[in-house]
Design a protein around this motif. Structure first.
Motif, PDB file in Angstrom:
ATOM      1  N   GLN A 192      42.565  20.604  13.211  1.00  0.00           N
ATOM      2  CA  GLN A 192      42.303  19.546  14.176  1.00  0.00           C
ATOM      3  C   GLN A 192      41.139  19.886  15.101  1.00  0.00           C
ATOM      4  OE1 GLN A 192      43.792  16.442  14.175  1.00  0.00           O
ATOM      5  NE2 GLN A 192      44.540  17.269  12.236  1.00  0.00           N
ATOM      6  N   LEU A 193      41.069  21.141  15.545  1.00  0.00           N
ATOM      7  CA  LEU A 193      39.961  21.489  16.438  1.00  0.00           C
ATOM      8  C   LEU A 193      38.632  21.488  15.689  1.00  0.00           C
ATOM      9  CD1 LEU A 193      38.784  24.702  16.207  1.00  0.00           C
ATOM     10  CD2 LEU A 193      41.086  25.170  17.025  1.00  0.00           C
ATOM     11  N   SER A 194      38.668  21.822  14.400  1.00  0.00           N
ATOM     12  CA  SER A 194      37.444  21.752  13.591  1.00  0.00           C
ATOM     13  C   SER A 194      37.030  20.297  13.384  1.00  0.00           C
ATOM     14  CB  SER A 194      37.663  22.428  12.239  1.00  0.00           C
ATOM     15  OG  SER A 194      37.981  23.793  12.396  1.00  0.00           O
ATOM     16  N   LYS A 195      38.013  19.432  13.135  1.00  0.00           N
ATOM     17  CA  LYS A 195      37.723  18.017  12.923  1.00  0.00           C
ATOM     18  C   LYS A 195      37.142  17.380  14.174  1.00  0.00           C
ATOM     19  CE  LYS A 195      40.744  15.743  10.556  1.00  0.00           C
ATOM     20  NZ  LYS A 195      41.969  14.990  10.151  1.00  0.00           N
ATOM     21  N   SER A 196      37.669  17.772  15.336  1.00  0.00           N
ATOM     22  CA  SER A 196      37.188  17.187  16.595  1.00  0.00           C
ATOM     23  C   SER A 196      35.836  17.743  17.017  1.00  0.00           C
ATOM     24  CB  SER A 196      38.216  17.445  17.709  1.00  0.00           C
ATOM     25  OG  SER A 196      38.360  18.838  17.949  1.00  0.00           O
ATOM     26  N   SER A 197      35.337  18.761  16.325  1.00  0.00           N
ATOM     27  CA  SER A 197      34.059  19.377  16.683  1.00  0.00           C
ATOM     28  C   SER A 197      32.889  18.837  15.869  1.00  0.00           C
ATOM     29  CB  SER A 197      34.139  20.898  16.497  1.00  0.00           C
ATOM     30  OG  SER A 197      35.159  21.456  17.292  1.00  0.00           O
ATOM     31  N   ILE A 198      33.158  17.946  14.914  1.00  0.00           N
ATOM     32  CA  ILE A 198      32.093  17.425  14.060  1.00  0.00           C
ATOM     33  C   ILE A 198      31.980  15.918  14.225  1.00  0.00           C
ATOM     34  CG2 ILE A 198      32.350  19.287  12.378  1.00  0.00           C
ATOM     35  CD1 ILE A 198      33.974  17.411  10.626  1.00  0.00           C
ATOM     36  N   ARG A 199      30.885  15.369  13.693  1.00  0.00           N
ATOM     37  CA  ARG A 199      30.666  13.921  13.770  1.00  0.00           C
ATOM     38  C   ARG A 199      31.393  13.203  12.636  1.00  0.00           C
ATOM     39  NH1 ARG A 199      24.268  14.623  13.581  1.00  0.00           N
ATOM     40  NH2 ARG A 199      25.064  15.867  11.838  1.00  0.00           N
ATOM     41  N   THR A 200      31.476  11.916  12.747  1.00  0.00           N
ATOM     42  CA  THR A 200      32.213  11.127  11.764  1.00  0.00           C
ATOM     43  C   THR A 200      31.562  11.137  10.388  1.00  0.00           C
ATOM     44  OG1 THR A 200      31.066   9.136  12.518  1.00  0.00           O
ATOM     45  CG2 THR A 200      33.219   9.606  13.496  1.00  0.00           C
ATOM     46  N   ASN A 201      30.244  11.354  10.334  1.00  0.00           N
ATOM     47  CA  ASN A 201      29.576  11.374   9.031  1.00  0.00           C
ATOM     48  C   ASN A 201      29.567  12.766   8.406  1.00  0.00           C
ATOM     49  OD1 ASN A 201      27.838  12.279  11.037  1.00  0.00           O
ATOM     50  ND2 ASN A 201      26.001  11.660   9.923  1.00  0.00           N
ATOM     51  N   ASP A 202      30.135  13.758   9.092  1.00  0.00           N
ATOM     52  CA  ASP A 202      30.320  15.083   8.507  1.00  0.00           C
ATOM     53  C   ASP A 202      31.683  15.137   7.820  1.00  0.00           C
ATOM     54  OD1 ASP A 202      27.854  15.937   9.548  1.00  0.00           O
ATOM     55  OD2 ASP A 202      28.785  16.436  11.473  1.00  0.00           O
ATOM     56  N   ALA A 203      31.928  16.191   7.087  1.00  0.00           N
ATOM     57  CA  ALA A 203      33.175  16.284   6.309  1.00  0.00           C
ATOM     58  C   ALA A 203      33.809  17.659   6.490  1.00  0.00           C
ATOM     59  CB  ALA A 203      32.900  16.026   4.830  1.00  0.00           C
ATOM     60  N   LEU A 204      35.137  17.653   6.531  1.00  0.00           N
ATOM     61  CA  LEU A 204      35.913  18.879   6.702  1.00  0.00           C
ATOM     62  C   LEU A 204      36.837  19.052   5.498  1.00  0.00           C
ATOM     63  CD1 LEU A 204      36.986  21.278   8.441  1.00  0.00           C
ATOM     64  CD2 LEU A 204      38.576  19.644   9.484  1.00  0.00           C
ATOM     65  N   TYR A 205      36.904  20.274   4.960  1.00  0.00           N
ATOM     66  CA  TYR A 205      37.719  20.579   3.794  1.00  0.00           C
ATOM     67  C   TYR A 205      38.562  21.833   4.059  1.00  0.00           C
ATOM     68  CZ  TYR A 205      34.303  17.533   1.506  1.00  0.00           C
ATOM     69  OH  TYR A 205      33.494  16.469   1.180  1.00  0.00           O
ATOM     70  N   LEU A 206      39.773  21.830   3.562  1.00  0.00           N
ATOM     71  CA  LEU A 206      40.616  23.030   3.581  1.00  0.00           C
ATOM     72  C   LEU A 206      40.421  23.721   2.238  1.00  0.00           C
ATOM     73  CD1 LEU A 206      42.690  24.716   5.098  1.00  0.00           C
ATOM     74  CD2 LEU A 206      44.495  23.273   4.125  1.00  0.00           C
ATOM     75  N   LEU A 207      39.536  24.699   2.217  1.00  0.00           N
ATOM     76  CA  LEU A 207      39.146  25.327   0.963  1.00  0.00           C
ATOM     77  C   LEU A 207      40.232  26.229   0.394  1.00  0.00           C
ATOM     78  CD1 LEU A 207      35.441  26.297   1.785  1.00  0.00           C
ATOM     79  CD2 LEU A 207      36.303  24.245   0.624  1.00  0.00           C
TER      80      LEU A 207
END
Length: 284
Positions: A192-207
């Motif tokens: 959640q803290l990683s998701k809240s640190s990026i913009r909406t057009n960026d992407a977050l993955y749990l590798l």
């Protein structure tokens, strides 16, 4: 097909065991003069079957050999000392006891095969799933599919693309210090803290959930990635402050590596991840 065949063998073995028990009960009922002896042997047969169920067929068959020699010695003693003849009763139990052991082994063996197959299928389905159930984050399977899209946009529109790899420090040691439910909470909070640190057009993955590793695909250069890194570290400090309220027993630390995409040096999505993970070595 293999699973159906294993299930069929398991069912047949179970039915065979029931049939053997039924035959034994009928045989005992038909020989009231040797009722006590037959009941004792039937109990011994059940004991050997239970040993086979909880161990393996080798232990069961070895104990069956011990039983056969012991029973044979007992019958020989009765024949020599009391003049009794070897009757059907002797041959019946010498045959029935190993059959019960083999039927029990077939039942347990096929059941274990089915359990292993189910576990393999479960792990395979988890690895092939595109979204992690606990965090709702896309995993490495999705990353490999999306990477070509992101890199294609980066090349076509000349937009810098940077991959951040975020990993919890000393995760293997942390797993031994806090319970499983708190491990899941920690992964969720860092997500959640990683998701809240990026913009909406960026992407977050749990590798890698087992090794607590995330990937952040950012449409920015290395300098812009540094800003995201600082945001993550600030939010992590806030998360660690919650430790004072008793949420976690340990402080979480992160190692973050960043690599900017260049088509001439990065050949594939996995190569992108490998190069970003290489940068983790420099973040101490």
């Amino acid at each position: 097909m293999r699973r159906n065949r294993s299930g069929l063998v398991s069912d047949v073995a179970f039915l065979l065991f029931l049939v053997l028990i039924y035959i034994s009960i009928v045989f005992i009922a038909g020989n009231p003069d040797q009722y006590l002896q037959n009941i004792m042997i039937l109990n011994a047969a059940f004991l050997l079957a239970m040993v086979t169920y909880f161990t393996n067929v080798t232990a069961g068959l070895v104990l069956n050999l011990v039983f056969i020699f012991s029973y044979g010695f007992f019958i020989l003693y009765q024949t020599v000392s009391q003049g009794e003849t070897i009757g059907v009763n002797t041959y019946f139990w010498l045959l029935m006891t190993p059959l019960m052991t083999v039927a029990t082994w077939l039942f347990t063996f096929t059941n274990r095969q089915l359990q292993l197959e189910n576990e393999r299928l479960r792990k395979h389905s988890v690895s092939m799933a595109a979204v992690d159930q606990n965090t709702d984050l896309r995993n490495i399977v999705s990353f490999q599919k999306d990477a070509s899209l992101f890199t294609g946009i980066s090349i076509r529109y000349q937009i810098p693309l940077t991959l951040l790899v975020v990993k919890v420090k000393y995760w293997n040691e942390i797993r031994r210090l806090i319970p499983e439910e708190q491990l899941s909470e920690a992964i969720y909070d860092v997500s959640q803290l990683s998701k809240s640190s990026i913009r909406t057009n960026d992407a977050l993955y749990l590798l890698d959930k087992e090794d607590a590793t995330w990937g952040l695909m950012l449409f920015t250069d290395r300098e812009g990635a540094k800003i995201v890194i600082e945001r993550i570290k600030v939010k992590l400090d806030e998360l660690n402050d919650s430790r004072l309220t008793g949420k976690y027993k340990v402080s979480l630390g992160l190692k973050i590596g960043a690599v900017e995409y260049h088509p001439e040096t990065i050949e594939s999505p996995l190569d992108f991840i490998v190069k970003a993970k290489k940068q983790l070595e420099y973040d101490v």
